[in-house]
Design a protein around this motif. Structure first.
Motif, PDB file in Angstrom:
ATOM      1  N   PHE A   3     -41.587 -47.874 -20.738  1.00  0.00           N
ATOM      2  CA  PHE A   3     -41.131 -48.985 -19.827  1.00  0.00           C
ATOM      3  C   PHE A   3     -40.233 -50.188 -20.457  1.00  0.00           C
ATOM      4  N   SER A  63     -40.038 -50.972 -11.824  1.00  0.00           N
ATOM      5  CA  SER A  63     -41.464 -51.176 -11.835  1.00  0.00           C
ATOM      6  C   SER A  63     -42.012 -50.682 -10.389  1.00  0.00           C
ATOM      7  N   PRO A  67     -44.074 -47.012 -11.665  1.00  0.00           N
ATOM      8  CA  PRO A  67     -45.025 -48.127 -12.262  1.00  0.00           C
ATOM      9  C   PRO A  67     -46.008 -47.647 -13.579  1.00  0.00           C
ATOM     10  N   ALA A  70     -45.720 -50.104 -16.548  1.00  0.00           N
ATOM     11  CA  ALA A  70     -45.020 -51.507 -16.307  1.00  0.00           C
ATOM     12  C   ALA A  70     -45.813 -52.611 -16.802  1.00  0.00           C
ATOM     13  N   ASN A  71     -47.254 -52.682 -16.770  1.00  0.00           N
ATOM     14  CA  ASN A  71     -47.684 -53.907 -17.130  1.00  0.00           C
ATOM     15  C   ASN A  71     -48.383 -53.400 -18.610  1.00  0.00           C
TER      16      ASN A  71
END
Length: 142
Positions: A3, A63, A67, A70-71
């Motif tokens: 990402f 995102s 996804p 993404a975090n």
């Protein structure tokens, strides 16, 4: 693709597109006049703001579309990010020194502003390219 690599691609492409649009607008307004006489502040501020908004929107879209990750940042992502930022920041320093010299030499504001914008753009692009290369070709952790 990680990402963070996607973020680097977005930053590089948006920076190049925004600066290219700015240069086209300013050169189009010149119409044979000296470049220092061209009204540049509006296009400069507009392209910077548009680049910021486009980058945010594209990061959100990526995102949502993909996804996964993404975090999440691992140690490798953090080290690659730091490397890219260090490489990119060198252009901010070069631009700062150059524009300080230009201001001391009493150059026109047009040239000073444009060197600053160019160096910010180079910082974003070169830093992003360094990150992309590190993701694609490997990264040597010290």
């Amino acid at each position: 693709m990680a990402f963070e690599e996607k973020r680097a691609w977005i930053m590089a492409l948006v920076s190049v597109a925004a600066y290219g649009a700015y240069v086209m607008v300013v050169l189009g307004r010149a119409d044979g006049d000296p470049l220092a006489d061209v009204p540049y502040a509006g296009p400069l501020l507009t392209t910077v703001a548009a680049a910021i908004v486009a980058s945010i929107v594209l990061n959100i879209v990526v995102s949502i579309v993909s996804p996964e990750g993404a975090n999440e940042k691992d140690q490798r992502d953090r080290e690659i990010h730091r490397l890219g930022e260090y490489i990119g920041q060198s252009f901010v320093i070069v631009g700062g020194v150059a524009t300080l010299a230009m201001a001391l030499a009493d150059w026109d504001q047009f040239w000073i502003a444009n060197v600053i914008y160019l160096c910010f753009t180079l910082s974003a692009v070169v830093g992003s390219v360094a990150k992309i290369v590190a993701y694609r070709q490997g990264f040597q952790s010290w």
